[in-house]
Design an enzyme around this catalytic site. Structure first.
Site, PDB file in Angstrom:
ATOM      1  N   MET A 105      82.476 -57.592 -41.436  1.00 38.18           N
ATOM      2  CA  MET A 105      83.891 -57.865 -41.491  1.00 38.18           C
ATOM      3  C   MET A 105      84.474 -56.684 -41.566  1.00 38.18           C
ATOM      4  SD  MET A 105      83.275 -59.053 -45.349  1.00 38.18           S
ATOM      5  CE  MET A 105      81.277 -58.877 -45.419  1.00 38.18           C
TER       6      MET A 105
ATOM      7  N   MET B  98      81.441 -53.687 -44.326  1.00 33.65           N
ATOM      8  CA  MET B  98      82.875 -53.989 -44.516  1.00 33.65           C
ATOM      9  C   MET B  98      83.505 -52.362 -43.468  1.00 33.65           C
ATOM     10  SD  MET B  98      83.441 -55.615 -47.789  1.00 33.65           S
ATOM     11  CE  MET B  98      82.242 -56.457 -48.951  1.00 33.65           C
TER      12      MET B  98
ATOM     13  N   HIS C  24      71.068 -61.198 -45.877  1.00 33.61           N
ATOM     14  CA  HIS C  24      72.096 -60.840 -45.175  1.00 33.61           C
ATOM     15  C   HIS C  24      72.637 -59.544 -45.858  1.00 33.61           C
ATOM     16  CE1 HIS C  24      76.257 -63.284 -44.392  1.00 33.61           C
ATOM     17  NE2 HIS C  24      76.841 -62.122 -45.533  1.00 33.61           N
TER      18      HIS C  24
ATOM     19  N   ASP D 162      75.933 -57.117 -45.674  1.00 25.37           N
ATOM     20  CA  ASP D 162      78.039 -57.441 -45.457  1.00 25.37           C
ATOM     21  C   ASP D 162      78.480 -56.271 -45.230  1.00 25.37           C
ATOM     22  OD1 ASP D 162      78.257 -59.881 -46.459  1.00 25.37           O
ATOM     23  OD2 ASP D 162      77.202 -59.091 -48.317  1.00 25.37           O
TER      24      ASP D 162
ATOM     25  N   ASP E 179      79.222 -69.034 -48.101  1.00 18.85           N
ATOM     26  CA  ASP E 179      79.337 -67.208 -48.492  1.00 18.85           C
ATOM     27  C   ASP E 179      80.220 -66.999 -49.858  1.00 18.85           C
ATOM     28  OD1 ASP E 179      78.770 -64.397 -48.712  1.00 18.85           O
ATOM     29  OD2 ASP E 179      79.032 -63.830 -46.556  1.00 18.85           O
TER      30      ASP E 179
ATOM     31  N   SER F 187      72.180 -62.369 -50.469  1.00 20.07           N
ATOM     32  CA  SER F 187      73.059 -60.801 -50.276  1.00 20.07           C
ATOM     33  C   SER F 187      73.077 -59.501 -50.515  1.00 20.07           C
ATOM     34  CB  SER F 187      74.878 -61.130 -49.972  1.00 20.07           C
ATOM     35  OG  SER F 187      75.141 -59.826 -49.369  1.00 20.07           O
TER      36      SER F 187
ATOM     37  N   HIS G  73      76.768 -59.515 -41.280  1.00 25.99           N
ATOM     38  CA  HIS G  73      78.073 -60.037 -41.457  1.00 25.99           C
ATOM     39  C   HIS G  73      79.161 -58.601 -41.279  1.00 25.99           C
ATOM     40  CE1 HIS G  73      80.531 -62.425 -44.063  1.00 25.99           C
ATOM     41  NE2 HIS G  73      81.538 -62.432 -43.176  1.00 25.99           N
TER      42      HIS G  73
ATOM     43  N   MET H  24      83.821 -68.497 -45.006  1.00 23.66           N
ATOM     44  CA  MET H  24      83.880 -68.256 -46.199  1.00 23.66           C
ATOM     45  C   MET H  24      84.313 -68.838 -47.351  1.00 23.66           C
ATOM     46  SD  MET H  24      82.301 -65.022 -45.459  1.00 23.66           S
ATOM     47  CE  MET H  24      83.140 -64.605 -47.670  1.00 23.66           C
TER      48      MET H  24
HETATM   49  C1  DX5 Z   1      81.619 -60.961 -49.857  1.00 26.38           C
HETATM   50  C2  DX5 Z   1      80.347 -61.191 -48.814  1.00 26.38           C
HETATM   51  C3  DX5 Z   1      79.371 -61.571 -49.667  1.00 26.38           C
HETATM   52  C4  DX5 Z   1      79.234 -61.268 -50.213  1.00 26.38           C
HETATM   53  C5  DX5 Z   1      78.482 -62.734 -51.739  1.00 26.38           C
HETATM   54  O1  DX5 Z   1      82.323 -60.684 -49.067  1.00 26.38           O
HETATM   55  O2  DX5 Z   1      80.906 -61.525 -47.323  1.00 26.38           O
HETATM   56  O3  DX5 Z   1      77.957 -61.685 -48.604  1.00 26.38           O
HETATM   57  O4  DX5 Z   1      77.823 -60.780 -51.117  1.00 26.38           O
HETATM   58  O5  DX5 Z   1      78.116 -62.193 -52.688  1.00 26.38           O
HETATM   59  P1  DX5 Z   1      78.797 -63.315 -54.157  1.00 26.38           P
HETATM   60  O6  DX5 Z   1      77.573 -64.686 -54.097  1.00 26.38           O
HETATM   61  O7  DX5 Z   1      78.258 -62.536 -55.171  1.00 26.38           O
HETATM   62  O8  DX5 Z   1      79.913 -64.529 -54.100  1.00 26.38           O
HETATM   63 ZN    ZN Z   2      79.076 -61.908 -46.578  1.00 28.62          ZN
END
Ligand code: DX5
Ligand code: ZN
Length: 223
Positions: free
Chosen positions: A72, A41, A37, A39, A179, A12, A70, A141
């Site tokens: 969010m 947000m 990956h 993320d 994740d 990620s 992903h 998650m």
């Molecule tokens: C969290 C994200 C993850 C995050 C995971 O909301 O969806 O993808 O990057 O990070 P680690 O591996 O550091 O928990």
């Molecule tokens: Zn993620």
């Protein structure tokens, strides 16, 4: 003893150096990552704002690996097309944000990319049962979404196992991805529970090791 399952690693970029994102993605790809990956947000579904489709497009030329996006975000259906045009290969939305998940999944597939659905730690596996046959990927998650570097939530192991059993019983091919909080100690345990794609942010980009060393350590934890 049963053969070890094939497991994919999906670094990620949330914990990468954003000023050197292209190089970091290429380094992870050269070190044997399977997916990248990303993320996304929106400051609404989760408090932080991270990156949008422009950043996906900027990463695209740096790797041929599938970009695993992903989302969010609230009302993801309004954004899907932008991310597909930017070069995403897998788009995952949260079940909590989609009152009509069938329609959202269909619209992802209609754009020619793989469709995933994610569940927060407090959302039961039963929330995705009906949509499971239509999915390419289901993302459990294992922390509450929003931040990298949080500790793995142990109680999610049962949900991973339940979804593995449901996929196997129904003969469904959706990849089971996890994740949050995944490191070399947690990785073998989530795989034993049934996960087959492991997202890792802090363990890959923030461990103090090189990206290659960190990925090797994760792989070796699964041997
Ligand atoms: C969290 C994200 C993850 C995050 C995971 O909301 O969806 O993808 O990057 O990070 P680690 O591996 O550091 O928990
Ligand atoms: Zn993620």
């Amino acid at each position: 003893m049963a053969a070890k399952p094939e497991v994919k690693l999906a670094p990620s970029i949330l914990s990468a150096d954003f000023a050197r994102l292209g190089e970091q993605v290429a380094e992870a790809a050269n070190a044997g990552a399977d997916y990248i990956h990303i993320d996304v947000m929106d400051g609404r579904f989760v408090p932080p704002i991270t990156v949008g489709a422009q950043v996906v497009a900027a990463i695209r030329p740096w790797t041929g690996l599938p970009l695993d996006v992903h989302l969010m975000i609230e009302t993801p259906q309004q954004q899907i097309e932008h991310f597909v045009r930017a070069g995403a290969n897998i788009i995952t939305v949260h079940i909590e944000t989609c009152p009509d998940i069938e329609q959202v999944v269909q619209s992802i597939k209609d754009l020619g990319v793989k469709a995933g659905v994610s569940l927060n730690p407090d959302t039961p596996a039963s929330a995705v049962s009906a949509i499971l046959p239509s999915l390419d990927l289901v993302l459990v998650m294992t922390v509450n979404p929003g931040y990298g570097g949080q500790p793995f939530i142990e109680s999610t192991l049962d949900k991973i196992a339940d979804l593995r059993a449901e996929l196997d019983e129904k003969g469904l091919a959706a990849e089971l991805e996890v994740d949050g909080g995944i490191n070399a100690e947690v990785a073998p345990r989530v795989v034993k529970a049934g996960a087959r794609v492991l997202v890792a942010g802090a363990a890959v980009f923030g461990s103090g090791q090189t990206i290659a060393q960190a990925l090797r350590e994760l792989r070796e934890s699964l041997l």
